[in-house]
Design a protein around this motif. Structure first.
Motif, PDB file in Angstrom:
ATOM      1  N   ALA A 124      51.549  -7.315  -1.595  1.00 27.31           N
ATOM      2  CA  ALA A 124      50.109  -7.584  -1.543  1.00 27.31           C
ATOM      3  C   ALA A 124      49.703  -8.483  -2.712  1.00 27.31           C
ATOM      4  O   ALA A 124      48.725  -8.211  -3.409  1.00 27.31           O
ATOM      5  CB  ALA A 124      49.336  -6.273  -1.573  1.00 27.31           C
ATOM      6  N   GLY A 126      48.468 -11.514  -2.676  1.00 22.90           N
ATOM      7  CA  GLY A 126      47.151 -12.114  -2.448  1.00 22.90           C
ATOM      8  C   GLY A 126      46.031 -11.113  -2.635  1.00 22.90           C
ATOM      9  O   GLY A 126      44.982 -11.423  -3.210  1.00 22.90           O
ATOM     10  N   ASP A 127      46.233  -9.883  -2.168  1.00 18.89           N
ATOM     11  CA  ASP A 127      45.214  -8.850  -2.317  1.00 18.89           C
ATOM     12  C   ASP A 127      44.990  -8.503  -3.784  1.00 18.89           C
ATOM     13  O   ASP A 127      43.861  -8.226  -4.208  1.00 18.89           O
ATOM     14  CB  ASP A 127      45.621  -7.590  -1.550  1.00 18.89           C
ATOM     15  N   LEU A 130      42.941 -11.182  -5.273  1.00 19.20           N
ATOM     16  CA  LEU A 130      41.567 -11.005  -4.802  1.00 19.20           C
ATOM     17  C   LEU A 130      40.864  -9.901  -5.581  1.00 19.20           C
ATOM     18  O   LEU A 130      39.709 -10.043  -6.001  1.00 19.20           O
ATOM     19  CB  LEU A 130      41.593 -10.668  -3.305  1.00 19.20           C
ATOM     20  N   GLU A 155      39.220 -18.108  -3.816  1.00 27.15           N
ATOM     21  CA  GLU A 155      40.355 -17.389  -3.250  1.00 27.15           C
ATOM     22  C   GLU A 155      40.575 -17.777  -1.795  1.00 27.15           C
ATOM     23  O   GLU A 155      41.723 -17.864  -1.330  1.00 27.15           O
ATOM     24  CB  GLU A 155      40.137 -15.870  -3.356  1.00 27.15           C
ATOM     25  N   GLN A 159      44.134 -18.860  -0.419  1.00 25.88           N
ATOM     26  CA  GLN A 159      44.789 -17.991   0.567  1.00 25.88           C
ATOM     27  C   GLN A 159      43.908 -17.867   1.821  1.00 25.88           C
ATOM     28  O   GLN A 159      43.332 -16.808   2.089  1.00 25.88           O
ATOM     29  CB  GLN A 159      45.103 -16.617  -0.019  1.00 25.88           C
ATOM     30  N   ASP A 161      44.573 -17.603   4.860  1.00 21.04           N
ATOM     31  CA  ASP A 161      45.059 -16.755   5.938  1.00 21.04           C
ATOM     32  C   ASP A 161      44.989 -15.268   5.591  1.00 21.04           C
ATOM     33  O   ASP A 161      45.525 -14.436   6.336  1.00 21.04           O
ATOM     34  CB  ASP A 161      46.505 -17.120   6.296  1.00 21.04           C
ATOM     35  N   ASN A 162      44.339 -14.947   4.480  1.00 20.39           N
ATOM     36  CA  ASN A 162      44.176 -13.547   4.104  1.00 20.39           C
ATOM     37  C   ASN A 162      42.866 -13.029   4.691  1.00 20.39           C
ATOM     38  O   ASN A 162      41.785 -13.421   4.259  1.00 20.39           O
ATOM     39  CB  ASN A 162      44.169 -13.405   2.584  1.00 20.39           C
ATOM     40  N   LYS A 164      41.295 -10.337   4.321  1.00 27.54           N
ATOM     41  CA  LYS A 164      40.445  -9.569   3.406  1.00 27.54           C
ATOM     42  C   LYS A 164      39.453 -10.471   2.667  1.00 27.54           C
ATOM     43  O   LYS A 164      38.371 -10.028   2.299  1.00 27.54           O
ATOM     44  CB  LYS A 164      41.302  -8.784   2.417  1.00 27.54           C
ATOM     45  N   VAL A 165      39.838 -11.717   2.440  1.00 28.75           N
ATOM     46  CA  VAL A 165      38.917 -12.654   1.786  1.00 28.75           C
ATOM     47  C   VAL A 165      37.672 -12.847   2.647  1.00 28.75           C
ATOM     48  O   VAL A 165      36.536 -12.749   2.178  1.00 28.75           O
ATOM     49  CB  VAL A 165      39.605 -14.011   1.527  1.00 28.75           C
ATOM     50  N   GLU A 193      42.219 -11.762  12.806  1.00 30.61           N
ATOM     51  CA  GLU A 193      42.371 -10.357  13.189  1.00 30.61           C
ATOM     52  C   GLU A 193      42.364 -10.144  14.699  1.00 30.61           C
ATOM     53  O   GLU A 193      42.680  -9.050  15.162  1.00 30.61           O
ATOM     54  CB  GLU A 193      41.238  -9.528  12.566  1.00 30.61           C
TER      55      GLU A 193
END
Length: 296
Positions: A124, A126-127, A130, A155, A159, A161-162, A164-165, A193
């Protein structure tokens, strides 16, 4: 973030310590094996047993208890047994204690490389970046919500393709009064998603209010898709209730809102729906009374 890398480094050091354990114990094991083989008299004992049995066989022949053919057969049997016992106990020569020392650094390097590559692909990272960006803004005195949005946008650039961003960005855009950006962020989240019912419902809600509480063709298509997947989805039913209420169709609005009420899990949304139902019932009663007065 620093604590994470310190923890990973500590775990790697522990793993490397265990990996190097065989090399560090190689000398002691080699010396023990040498002593064991030096003290092993199994071959001498097998040879002594062979000689005793051969001697007994010869004595039996000399006494005439067995003939020459049976003597030769017995001797061949003893020879075969001795050969099998010798082959079974034959040992390979011991290698030097440090003969495999080059494999240890190769294995250590492979473990470290696999750990880092695996973390990059499956971890994780990238998370964590973030989270670090959020904490940096929250710990900055005087930082505003727009400051947080700016950091999250950075961010999103690094990233994209994340998911959560984007799940963090779209509600923040709504709070700072940027519905257009909220729609873009939510649509990007749906791309990542999939067309989940909850995400489609939020998108329909934003577009509905951006259109001035109007059930446009686009919003209508979204609601149809949502209710086709989940006929009890509360947000979509709530939108239909609002549209019916604004159009003066209070009985229909009450019906939509009562169906939506069963699906809301948070008390605040449920209370807002109850208040809407109460107002619609008052309007419906008032309309009925006015219609009665006109008839009179």
């Amino acid at each position: 973030m620093t604590m994470l890398w310190l923890s990973i480094g500590t775990l790697l050091l522990i793993a490397l310590w265990f990996l190097s354990l065989p090399l560090r114990r190689a000398r002691a094991i080699h010396d023990w094996q040498q002593r064991f083989e030096a003290d092993d008299h199994a071959e001498a004992q097998n040879l002594a047993v062979y000689e005793r049995r051969l001697s007994a066989l010869k004595s039996a022949r000399d006494r005439g208890e067995i003939d020459v053919a049976r003597f030769e057969e017995g001797r061949h049997e003893l020879d075969r047994n001795l050969l099998e016992d010798t082959e079974a106990h034959r040992r390979m020569p011991l290698r030097r204690p440090l003969s495999g020392r080059l494999m240890i650094p190769l294995v250590i390097t492979a473990v470290m490389a696999a750990s880092m590559i695996g973390y990059r692909w499956l971890g994780a990272d990238g998370d964590l970046a973030l989270h670090a960006a959020q904490q940096d803004v929250l710990n900055t005195p005087g930082a505003s919500m727009k400051t947080l949005v700016g950091r999250l946008e950075e961010e999103a650039g690094t990233q994209p393709d994340n998911p959560k961003v984007w799940s963090l960005l779209f509600p923040l855009y709504q709070k700072i009064g940027q519905p257009g950006q909220a729609i873009d962020a939510l649509e990007r989240l749906i791309e990542l998603e999939g067309r989940r019912v909850d995400l489609l419902a939020q998108l329909a809600q934003i577009k509905f209010f951006v259109a001035g509480r109007s059930l446009t063709d686009e919003v209508h298509a979204l609601i149809d898709e949502i209710l086709d997947k989940d006929p009890r989805e509360p947000t979509a039913l709530g939108i239909l209730g609002v549209e019916a209420f604004d159009d003066g169709r209070y009985e229909q609005a009450i019906n939509y809102w009562r169906r939506a009420l069963a699906g809301f899990e948070d008390s605040a949304s449920a209370e807002a729906i109850r208040k809407g139902i109460a107002v619609a019932e008052q309007r419906l009663e008032q309309s009925a009374n006015e219609a009665g007065l006109v008839v009179d």
